[in-house]
Design a protein around this motif. Structure first.
Motif, PDB file in Angstrom:
ATOM      1  N   THR A 105       0.857  -1.182   0.000  1.00  0.00           N
ATOM      2  CA  THR A 105       0.000   0.000   0.000  1.00  0.00           C
ATOM      3  C   THR A 105       0.891   1.229   0.000  1.00  0.00           C
ATOM      4  O   THR A 105       2.020   1.196   0.499  1.00  0.00           O
ATOM      5  N   VAL A 165       2.078  -5.050   3.283  1.00  0.00           N
ATOM      6  CA  VAL A 165       1.045  -5.273   4.286  1.00  0.00           C
ATOM      7  C   VAL A 165       0.456  -6.685   4.257  1.00  0.00           C
ATOM      8  O   VAL A 165      -0.228  -7.092   5.199  1.00  0.00           O
ATOM      9  N   ASP A 166       0.694  -7.421   3.198  1.00  0.00           N
ATOM     10  CA  ASP A 166       0.136  -8.775   3.104  1.00  0.00           C
ATOM     11  C   ASP A 166       0.958  -9.563   2.097  1.00  0.00           C
ATOM     12  O   ASP A 166       1.701  -8.984   1.296  1.00  0.00           O
ATOM     13  N   ARG A 218     -10.054  -5.327   0.266  1.00  0.00           N
ATOM     14  CA  ARG A 218      -9.961  -5.046   1.697  1.00  0.00           C
ATOM     15  C   ARG A 218      -8.941  -3.957   1.986  1.00  0.00           C
ATOM     16  O   ARG A 218      -9.203  -3.017   2.735  1.00  0.00           O
ATOM     17  N   TRP A 219      -7.771  -4.056   1.371  1.00  0.00           N
ATOM     18  CA  TRP A 219      -6.732  -3.067   1.627  1.00  0.00           C
ATOM     19  C   TRP A 219      -7.058  -1.744   0.953  1.00  0.00           C
ATOM     20  O   TRP A 219      -6.726  -0.670   1.481  1.00  0.00           O
ATOM     21  N   ALA A 234      -9.293   0.015   3.223  1.00  0.00           N
ATOM     22  CA  ALA A 234      -8.625   0.420   4.462  1.00  0.00           C
ATOM     23  C   ALA A 234      -7.838   1.712   4.303  1.00  0.00           C
ATOM     24  O   ALA A 234      -7.753   2.524   5.234  1.00  0.00           O
TER      25      ALA A 234
END
Length: 226
Positions: free
Chosen positions: A9, A19-20, A169-170, A173
């Motif tokens: 991100t 982040v993932d 999802r991100w 966010a």
């Protein structure tokens, strides 16, 4: 850890955060696993499946698999990885590509070609970015005799669906303006088609003037450094 299969991100101006990522697997023999799909498969499967199962029909893995599995078991010349490319190699090995490759990305291209021979199928369910779960469902279907094109298609569809869910999802966010998909795996036209089949509500940017693999990665590193 050998990176790959990750979600970042941020932006070039503000910087990026990892982040993932795909659930880590082992990479026995390091870069050599990229040339031998069954060696990559050992990094994903050695902790889940007995070697004798994969040496038998319908898989027919060669002795190289057992040697790679021993490296994983003993922690010798083995490192962790989240590489999406190695996940595709492992899936190709389970579908029948048990020989060494002769050029980069050959096993993944073969797997895509197999998937294109099948009509659309239900995706394999996947919680987050768990490539292990996709492979275990693929393995079970192969043992049940499901045709290779169908399992290859279900693997592609499951991964695409998981990627879209995680990206959405991100994006929500951080209130993202766009989703960017890059890396060598996005040379896979079927994967891109399946991503577009799940509207995200945001523009999805893909490489056009530059390669999605190492060439684009090098330019991104230079841009961040500047």
């Amino acid at each position: 850890t050998v990176w790959g299969g990750e979600v970042f991100t941020g932006s070039l101006r503000a910087g990026l955060d990892r982040v993932d990522h795909l659930r880590p697997a082992w990479l026995p023999g390091g870069d050599a696993a990229a040339q031998v799909p069954v060696q990559a498969a050992a990094g994903f499967l050695a902790e889940h499946v007995d070697a004798a199962t994969l040496e038998a029909a319908p898989f027919g893995f060669p002795p190289r698999y057992r040697l790679a599995a021993r490296l994983v078991e003993r922690g010798v010349r083995t490192t962790a990885t989240t590489s999406a490319g190695r996940l595709f190699d492992a899936a190709a090995a389970l579908c029948g590509f048990a020989r060494p490759t002769t050029y980069e990305g050959q096993a993944a291209a073969w797997l895509e070609a197999q998937a294109r021979r099948a009509a659309p199928v239900a995706p394999y369910p996947c919680d987050g970015l768990d490539g292990h779960a996709l492979l275990m469902q693929l393995l079970a279907d192969r043992q049940r005799g499901r045709p290779v094109p169908e399992v290859a298609r279900a693997f592609h569809a499951g991964l695409a669906e998981a990627l879209v869910r995680v990206a959405q999802r991100w994006a929500e966010a951080i209130r993202a303006e766009a989703i960017v998909a890059s890396g060598g795996v996005f040379q896979n036209a079927l994967l891109i088609e399946l991503l577009h089949a799940h509207p995200t509500g945001l523009p999805v940017w893909l490489p056009q003037a530059l390669p999605p693999g190492d060439g684009g990665l090098a330019l991104g590193q230079a841009a961040l450094a500047c």
